[in-house]
Design an enzyme around this catalytic site. Structure first.
Site, PDB file in Angstrom:
ATOM      1  N   GLY A 157       0.819  -1.217   0.000  1.00  0.00           N
ATOM      2  CA  GLY A 157       0.000   0.000   0.000  1.00  0.00           C
ATOM      3  C   GLY A 157       0.844   1.255   0.000  1.00  0.00           C
ATOM      4  O   GLY A 157       0.456   2.275   0.571  1.00  0.00           O
ATOM      5  N   ALA A 158       1.993   1.217  -0.691  1.00  0.00           N
ATOM      6  CA  ALA A 158       2.900   2.370  -0.675  1.00  0.00           C
ATOM      7  C   ALA A 158       2.546   3.401  -1.738  1.00  0.00           C
ATOM      8  O   ALA A 158       3.262   4.373  -1.905  1.00  0.00           O
ATOM      9  CB  ALA A 158       4.347   1.897  -0.854  1.00  0.00           C
TER      10      ALA A 158
ATOM     11  N   GLY B 233       1.800   4.472   3.847  1.00  0.00           N
ATOM     12  CA  GLY B 233       2.736   3.601   3.127  1.00  0.00           C
ATOM     13  C   GLY B 233       3.641   4.387   2.198  1.00  0.00           C
ATOM     14  O   GLY B 233       4.845   4.124   2.127  1.00  0.00           O
TER      15      GLY B 233
ATOM     16  N   TYR C 185     -13.395  -3.915  10.968  1.00  0.00           N
ATOM     17  CA  TYR C 185     -12.083  -3.239  10.935  1.00  0.00           C
ATOM     18  C   TYR C 185     -11.333  -3.489  12.242  1.00  0.00           C
ATOM     19  O   TYR C 185     -10.152  -3.867  12.241  1.00  0.00           O
ATOM     20  CB  TYR C 185     -12.276  -1.735  10.705  1.00  0.00           C
ATOM     21  CG  TYR C 185     -10.972  -0.968  10.684  1.00  0.00           C
ATOM     22  CD1 TYR C 185     -10.055  -1.136   9.645  1.00  0.00           C
ATOM     23  CD2 TYR C 185     -10.635  -0.073  11.700  1.00  0.00           C
ATOM     24  CE1 TYR C 185      -8.843  -0.445   9.630  1.00  0.00           C
ATOM     25  CE2 TYR C 185      -9.435   0.626  11.692  1.00  0.00           C
ATOM     26  CZ  TYR C 185      -8.543   0.441  10.651  1.00  0.00           C
ATOM     27  OH  TYR C 185      -7.342   1.120  10.636  1.00  0.00           O
TER      28      TYR C 185
HETATM   29  N1  LIG Z   1      -5.228   6.869   8.773  1.00  0.00           N
HETATM   30  C1  LIG Z   1      -5.467   6.515  10.025  1.00  0.00           C
HETATM   31  O1  LIG Z   1      -5.996   7.303  10.825  1.00  0.00           O
HETATM   32  C2  LIG Z   1      -5.073   5.147  10.514  1.00  0.00           C
HETATM   33  C3  LIG Z   1      -5.275   4.863  11.877  1.00  0.00           C
HETATM   34  C4  LIG Z   1      -4.911   3.600  12.343  1.00  0.00           C
HETATM   35  C5  LIG Z   1      -4.360   2.668  11.499  1.00  0.00           C
HETATM   36  N2  LIG Z   1      -4.173   2.979  10.179  1.00  0.00           N
HETATM   37  C6  LIG Z   1      -3.600   1.942   9.318  1.00  0.00           C
HETATM   38  O2  LIG Z   1      -2.596   2.485   8.495  1.00  0.00           O
HETATM   39  C7  LIG Z   1      -2.486   1.695   7.311  1.00  0.00           C
HETATM   40  C8  LIG Z   1      -2.395   2.599   6.101  1.00  0.00           C
HETATM   41  O3  LIG Z   1      -3.599   3.327   5.993  1.00  0.00           O
HETATM   42  P1  LIG Z   1      -3.652   4.828   5.423  1.00  0.00           P
HETATM   43  O4  LIG Z   1      -4.212   5.669   6.507  1.00  0.00           O
HETATM   44  O5  LIG Z   1      -2.365   5.220   4.810  1.00  0.00           O
HETATM   45  O6  LIG Z   1      -4.818   4.659   4.340  1.00  0.00           O
HETATM   46  P2  LIG Z   1      -4.853   4.945   2.768  1.00  0.00           P
HETATM   47  O7  LIG Z   1      -4.286   6.288   2.466  1.00  0.00           O
HETATM   48  O8  LIG Z   1      -6.259   4.644   2.375  1.00  0.00           O
HETATM   49  O9  LIG Z   1      -3.870   3.848   2.185  1.00  0.00           O
HETATM   50  C9  LIG Z   1      -4.209   2.484   2.230  1.00  0.00           C
HETATM   51  C10 LIG Z   1      -3.359   1.743   1.246  1.00  0.00           C
HETATM   52  O10 LIG Z   1      -3.748   0.367   1.271  1.00  0.00           O
HETATM   53  C11 LIG Z   1      -3.957  -0.038  -0.063  1.00  0.00           C
HETATM   54  N3  LIG Z   1      -4.877  -1.160  -0.232  1.00  0.00           N
HETATM   55  C12 LIG Z   1      -6.181  -1.234   0.097  1.00  0.00           C
HETATM   56  N4  LIG Z   1      -6.690  -2.426  -0.280  1.00  0.00           N
HETATM   57  C13 LIG Z   1      -5.667  -3.115  -0.869  1.00  0.00           C
HETATM   58  C14 LIG Z   1      -5.552  -4.386  -1.468  1.00  0.00           C
HETATM   59  N5  LIG Z   1      -6.606  -5.213  -1.582  1.00  0.00           N
HETATM   60  N6  LIG Z   1      -4.363  -4.772  -1.969  1.00  0.00           N
HETATM   61  C15 LIG Z   1      -3.297  -3.952  -1.878  1.00  0.00           C
HETATM   62  N7  LIG Z   1      -3.334  -2.717  -1.332  1.00  0.00           N
HETATM   63  C16 LIG Z   1      -4.522  -2.321  -0.830  1.00  0.00           C
HETATM   64  C17 LIG Z   1      -4.492   1.202  -0.760  1.00  0.00           C
HETATM   65  O11 LIG Z   1      -4.421   1.044  -2.148  1.00  0.00           O
HETATM   66  P3  LIG Z   1      -5.418   1.853  -3.127  1.00  0.00           P
HETATM   67  O12 LIG Z   1      -4.845   3.232  -3.226  1.00  0.00           O
HETATM   68  O13 LIG Z   1      -5.353   1.078  -4.398  1.00  0.00           O
HETATM   69  O14 LIG Z   1      -6.773   1.842  -2.491  1.00  0.00           O
HETATM   70  C18 LIG Z   1      -3.536   2.243  -0.200  1.00  0.00           C
HETATM   71  O15 LIG Z   1      -2.320   2.192  -0.863  1.00  0.00           O
HETATM   72  C19 LIG Z   1      -3.688   0.752   7.311  1.00  0.00           C
HETATM   73  O16 LIG Z   1      -3.277  -0.539   7.729  1.00  0.00           O
HETATM   74  C20 LIG Z   1      -4.608   1.360   8.358  1.00  0.00           C
HETATM   75  O17 LIG Z   1      -5.442   0.371   8.979  1.00  0.00           O
HETATM   76  C21 LIG Z   1      -4.502   4.205   9.669  1.00  0.00           C
END
Ligand SMILES: NC(=O)c1ccc[n+]([C@@H]2O[C@H](COP(=O)([O-])OP(=O)(O)OC[C@H]3O[C@@H](n4cnc5c(N)ncnc54)[C@H](OP(=O)(O)O)[C@@H]3O)[C@@H](O)[C@H]2O)c1
Length: 286
Positions: free
Chosen positions: A11-12, A17, A154
């Site tokens: 997810g970079a 990421g 989730y």
């Molecule tokens: N943001 C927060 O407040 C928060 C809080 C707690 C934990 N987290 C954790 O942090 C991590 C990153 O989240 P983020 O906040 O950076 O969210 P984000 O900006 O939505 O990024 C999520 C990434 O995961 C990818 N992804 C989703 N489904 C996928 C799949 N089936 N195969 C491969 N890649 C996939 C997305 O790809 P696409 O661009 O193609 O959709 C995107 O690159 C997650 O594990 C999340 O649970 C985030």
């Protein structure tokens, strides 16, 4: 300094990421962007010196197997596997493998990927697996939420990230491996992850709500720091968990974090491990 090290970040192409990959590359690591849309991955790779892209859809075991084969072919060594990709509060969907989408993406896909590249990690001294969890894991329960509840799904998947990390850490330790498994959570971060959340939640973490958001949410640069610390701090060890040090762990500098009592339940860890092996067909060598 990360020169000579190879880091795979799932997810970079977006959010935390991307930031983790950008910072690791800026410190010399050869970064692999593992993402499901290769054209978006290539666009992002053009902004990260030396980065390459591997297509990975974590919600498809066939895609995970293909990505793992490509990684094994391309990388003689693997120093860092950052299991970061995730979805949050998505509508109910069953994947082609018959799994609920949130658990499939956030846990089962990463479980399979890690197992399929484990020999590369084991062969690389000082290698680490960092899995990204969330404060939401505290609401997670072992049972599948019935009827489907996006928020509970989730939370459960993020609990699974920790149960997996702690079991993997113990197995690596018992095998005398030079690889360690750690976890991190980013606090609350303004990313696309919130796109499926309620209007109120989205408003609360937006930059516009200036008075509260200092305490409530942080920018992606800060959110990436606990993950980067778990990946690179020489003092970090197997089973460590990092997150922001501020109130409720929402914001702040990266520090050691506590996870729920349930995440440390060894019986739950073992049962999830065995179920994950059964469901994915990926059986670990340790
Ligand atoms: N943001 C927060 O407040 C928060 C809080 C707690 C934990 N987290 C954790 O942090 C991590 C990153 O989240 P983020 O906040 O950076 O969210 P984000 O900006 O939505 O990024 C999520 C990434 O995961 C990818 N992804 C989703 N489904 C996928 C799949 N089936 N195969 C491969 N890649 C996939 C997305 O790809 P696409 O661009 O193609 O959709 C995107 O690159 C997650 O594990 C999340 O649970 C985030």
């Amino acid at each position: 300094v990360q020169s000579g090290r190879v880091a795979v970040v799932t997810g970079a192409n977006a959010g935390i990421g991307f930031e983790v990959a950008r910072v690791l590359a800026a410190h010399g690591a050869a970064v692999v962007i593992a993402c499901r849309d290769s054209s978006r991955g290539e666009a992002v790779a053009a902004r990260i010196p030396g980065a390459r892209v591997v297509t990975l859809d974590l919600a498809s075991l066939a895609s995970v197997q293909a990505a793992a084969a490509e990684l094994r072919e391309a990388c003689a060594r693997l120093d860092l596997l950052i299991n970061n990709a995730g979805v949050m509060e998505v509508p109910h969907h069953v994947t082609e493998d018959g799994f609920e989408l949130t658990l499939a993406t956030n846990h089962l896909g990463h479980f399979a990927l890690t197992g399929l590249v484990l020999d590369r990690l084991l062969a690389t001294p000082g290698s680490r697996v960092v899995t990204v969890s969330s404060i939401a894991h505290r609401r997670g329960v072992l049972e599948s939420p019935e009827p489907y509840d996006p928020s509970a799904a989730y939370a459960r998947s993020k609990l699974a990230n920790l149960l997996f990390t702690y079991e993997l850490s113990r197995r690596l330790g018992a095998a005398g491996a030079a690889t360690v498994a750690l976890a991190a959570h980013p606090g609350i971060v303004r990313t696309g992850l919130w796109r499926t959340s309620s209007l109120v939640e989205r408003a609360l973490i937006s930059r516009r709500v200036r008075f509260v958001n200092f305490w409530l949410a942080q920018d992606v640069e800060a959110g990436a720091l606990p993950v980067l610390r778990a990946a690179t701090d020489p003092a970090a060890g197997g089973g460590d968990y990092y997150g922001p040090s501020g109130p409720f762990g929402f914001t702040g500098r990266p520090a050691r974090a506590e996870s729920s009592a349930l995440s440390h339940d060894r019986d739950a860890q073992r049962r999830l491990w065995e179920l994950s092996e059964q469901l994915t067909g990926v059986v670990y060598s340790i």
